[in-house]
Design an enzyme around this catalytic site. Structure first.
Site, short mmCIF file in Angstrom:
data_model
loop_
_atom_site.label_atom_id
_atom_site.label_comp_id
_atom_site.label_asym_id
_atom_site.label_seq_id
_atom_site.Cartn_x
_atom_site.Cartn_y
_atom_site.Cartn_z
N ASP A 65 -59.15 38.43 17.41
CA ASP A 65 -60.12 37.34 17.60
C ASP A 65 -61.07 37.67 18.75
O ASP A 65 -62.06 36.96 18.95
CB ASP A 65 -59.41 36.01 17.86
N GLY A 93 -59.97 22.91 27.32
CA GLY A 93 -61.36 23.19 26.94
C GLY A 93 -62.23 23.69 28.08
O GLY A 93 -63.43 23.88 27.91
N GLY A 148 -59.90 29.62 17.06
CA GLY A 148 -61.23 29.02 16.95
C GLY A 148 -61.78 28.80 18.34
O GLY A 148 -61.10 29.09 19.33
P1 AMP Z 1 -58.70 33.99 24.76
O1 AMP Z 1 -57.40 34.57 25.20
O2 AMP Z 1 -59.57 33.51 25.89
O3 AMP Z 1 -59.44 34.86 23.82
O4 AMP Z 1 -58.35 32.65 23.98
C1 AMP Z 1 -57.54 32.60 22.84
C2 AMP Z 1 -57.70 31.25 22.16
O5 AMP Z 1 -57.31 30.19 23.04
C3 AMP Z 1 -59.13 30.93 21.74
O6 AMP Z 1 -59.06 30.23 20.52
C4 AMP Z 1 -59.62 30.07 22.87
O7 AMP Z 1 -60.68 29.23 22.49
C5 AMP Z 1 -58.37 29.29 23.24
N1 AMP Z 1 -58.39 28.86 24.64
C6 AMP Z 1 -58.28 29.64 25.74
N2 AMP Z 1 -58.32 28.90 26.86
C7 AMP Z 1 -58.49 27.61 26.48
C8 AMP Z 1 -58.62 26.37 27.17
N3 AMP Z 1 -58.59 26.29 28.49
N4 AMP Z 1 -58.76 25.26 26.42
C9 AMP Z 1 -58.79 25.32 25.09
N5 AMP Z 1 -58.67 26.44 24.38
C10 AMP Z 1 -58.52 27.59 25.06
MG MG Z 2 -60.91 34.92 22.70
#
Ligand code: AMP
Ligand code: MG
Length: 487
Positions: A252, A126, A90
């Protein structure tokens, strides 16, 4: 041109309700300041580019202020990460602020990335750091300029907020624009949590807003899936043709619209290398450059699985079968054009494969090779490029075949050849070392380099006076920069 307070909102995704997203307010950044803005992206919202320099711009996109009509929401989705299903994803650090429509009637999602914790943050803070925000901004706008479908980026806002990664960094936000933020993982979420009603509502929403022509078909959902297959085949053909390595092709991060989406440790190839892995955390090379093609199909089959409540397995399989031939046709068409050819012959695929193999063996710069191939008539160009290759005999044999092929292609002047080839062969791409230089300067408070690089990359096919240094191969330090997922 509109002022910032004149944006018109119509938050269609938010209206789907709490099963699809959660209301969350952005957590403001300390001392928000404009790092860079894209005039071209601002034009999509009819915004006057001058408003980027006003303090309220940094306040809005640094999470301090909101429009009264904005409805910030964190979307829920899941997805397959590195091949394994993760039910708990998410928007963990990004918020859909709302949907804005412009004078042409187009809706654009405003998504603020790095806006603080949400119910989907898991262990994360976040936040997004300045480095990764600049990379997303530059890549989105650079891909768009290369005619590769992508989410767009309106701006990067920097701050003094400390954020911990391997070391202390500073928080930043990117304002991302896309016609939709629905991912393959949205469909997977409702499928695996067995919520058929919500899944139908999501499918209906996407169909109505983004694939209206599919509603006229006898099987609208199947027509929509076919469209998703076609768009992804075309997208990945462009990635392969231009040497773009996404790095984290989890489901995702795959857009239902077939646009490049969610930038992490991406890279453009410098030297041609089919086995290149840009993501330092991808130990098995699942998302290596050449694997992007079969992974595209793997991801589409994960989406197909999630669509089994709506579409028969046979029809899904048949439609999935279109992916590879479509991909190959698009890719070959693009590569023929990159080679300066206007006609098609059966052996073109072989001619191309031989070239790529020679480039692979000699570590030839992928972008510059094609650019220089079009600089001069074929015979002169190959004679000059010969020095780049270790296997001279191999290259000579290829060059003879290429010259003969060009001769059969037709009669055209040197100028025509150059103009045609330069229109598809960029001189400037977002090389990792160029991004790194811009990031280092920005981290010490100097945003001029990021802005200049953005300007250069807006017109990648046009030679720009005084910008020679942006068209160079990387220096040794810039060849193997390690980019991790911790952004
Ligand atoms: P990503 O690899 O950037 O596509 O992220 C995969 C998942 O991890 C997604 O659900 C992102 O929203 C979550 N996510 C990545 N980095 C953070 C962060 N610093 N804080 C919170 N959630 C994160
Ligand atoms: Mg992502």
């Amino acid at each position: 041109m509109k002022a910032l307070d004149e944006l018109t909102f119509d938050n269609r995704f938010a209206r789907l309700g709490d099963a699809f997203s959660t209301h969350v307010l952005p957590e403001p950044l300390d001392e928000p300041r404009l790092v860079v803005a894209s005039d071209a992206a601002m034009a999509l919202l009819d915004l006057d580019p001058a408003v980027a320099e006003t303090p309220v711009f940094a306040e809005l996109f640094g999470g301090h202020k909101l429009w009264a009509e904005a409805e910030p929401r964190a979307m829920v989705y899941s997805g397959h990460q590195f091949g394994s299903y993760n039910p708990q994803l998410g928007d963990g650090r990004g918020l859909l602020l709302g949907e804005v429509y412009n004078r042409a009637g187009e809706h654009w999602d405003l998504h603020l990335k790095g806006a603080g914790q949400t119910p989907y943050s898991r262990m994360g803070d976040g936040r997004a750091v300045l480095r990764s925000s600049i990379r997303e901004f530059l890549a989105s706008e650079a891909l768009h300029a290369l005619n590769i479908p992508s989410s767009r980026a309106l701006c990067v806002i920097g701050s003094s907020t400390p954020v911990w990664r391997e070391k202390q960094e500073r928080g930043a936000m990117v304002l991302r624009l896309a016609r939709s933020h629905v991912r393959f993982g949205h469909f997977e979420y409702f499928y695996y949590t067995q919520k058929p009603e919500q899944q139908a509502a999501l499918a209906e929403h996407v169909l109505k807003l983004h694939f209206p022509e599919c509603r006229e078909q006898p099987e609208p959902y199947l027509a929509m899936f076919r469209e998703v297959v076609e768009r992804n085949a075309a997208l990945i053909a462009k990635w392969q043709a231009y040497g773009f390595c996404h790095g984290v092709m989890n489901t995702d991060n795959m857009s239902i619209l077939g646009i490049t989406f969610d930038f992490g440790p991406f890279a453009f190839l410098d030297d041609f290398d089919a086995h290149f892995v840009c993501n330092h955390s991808d130990h098995e090379g699942r998302y290596s450059f050449s694997n992007q093609v079969p992974i595209g199909q793997w991801n589409l089959s994960a989406l197909a699985q999630a669509l089994t409540p709506f579409i028969s397995v046979d029809a899904l399989k048949e439609t999935l079968g279109l992916y590879l031939p479509l991909y190959q046709a698009h890719y070959l068409d693009l590569m023929r054009r990159r080679l300066g050819l206007t006609s098609a012959e059966d052996d073109d695929q072989k001619l191309l494969e031989r070239l790529l193999q020679l480039m692979q063996n000699s570590g030839v710069d992928y972008t510059l090779f094609f650019r220089h191939l079009g600089d001069e008539p074929a015979a002169l160009a190959v004679a000059r490029l010969r020095d780049e290759f270790v296997d001279r005999n191999g290259f000579d044999a290829w060059a003879d075949a290429y010259k003969a092929r060009v001769a059969r292609d037709g009669e055209y002047s040197e100028e025509q050849r150059r103009a045609r080839m330069n229109a598809v062969n960029p001189l400037y791409i977002l090389r990792n070392y160029l991004a790194q230089n811009a990031i280092s300067a920005a981290e010490s408070g100097d945003y001029s380099e990021v802005r200049r690089l953005h300007e250069v990359l807006r017109k990648p096919f046009e030679e720009q006076a005084g910008m020679e240094q942006y068209a160079q191969r990387p220096p040794d330090w810039g060849k193997h920069l390690e980019i991790s997922c911790s952004s």
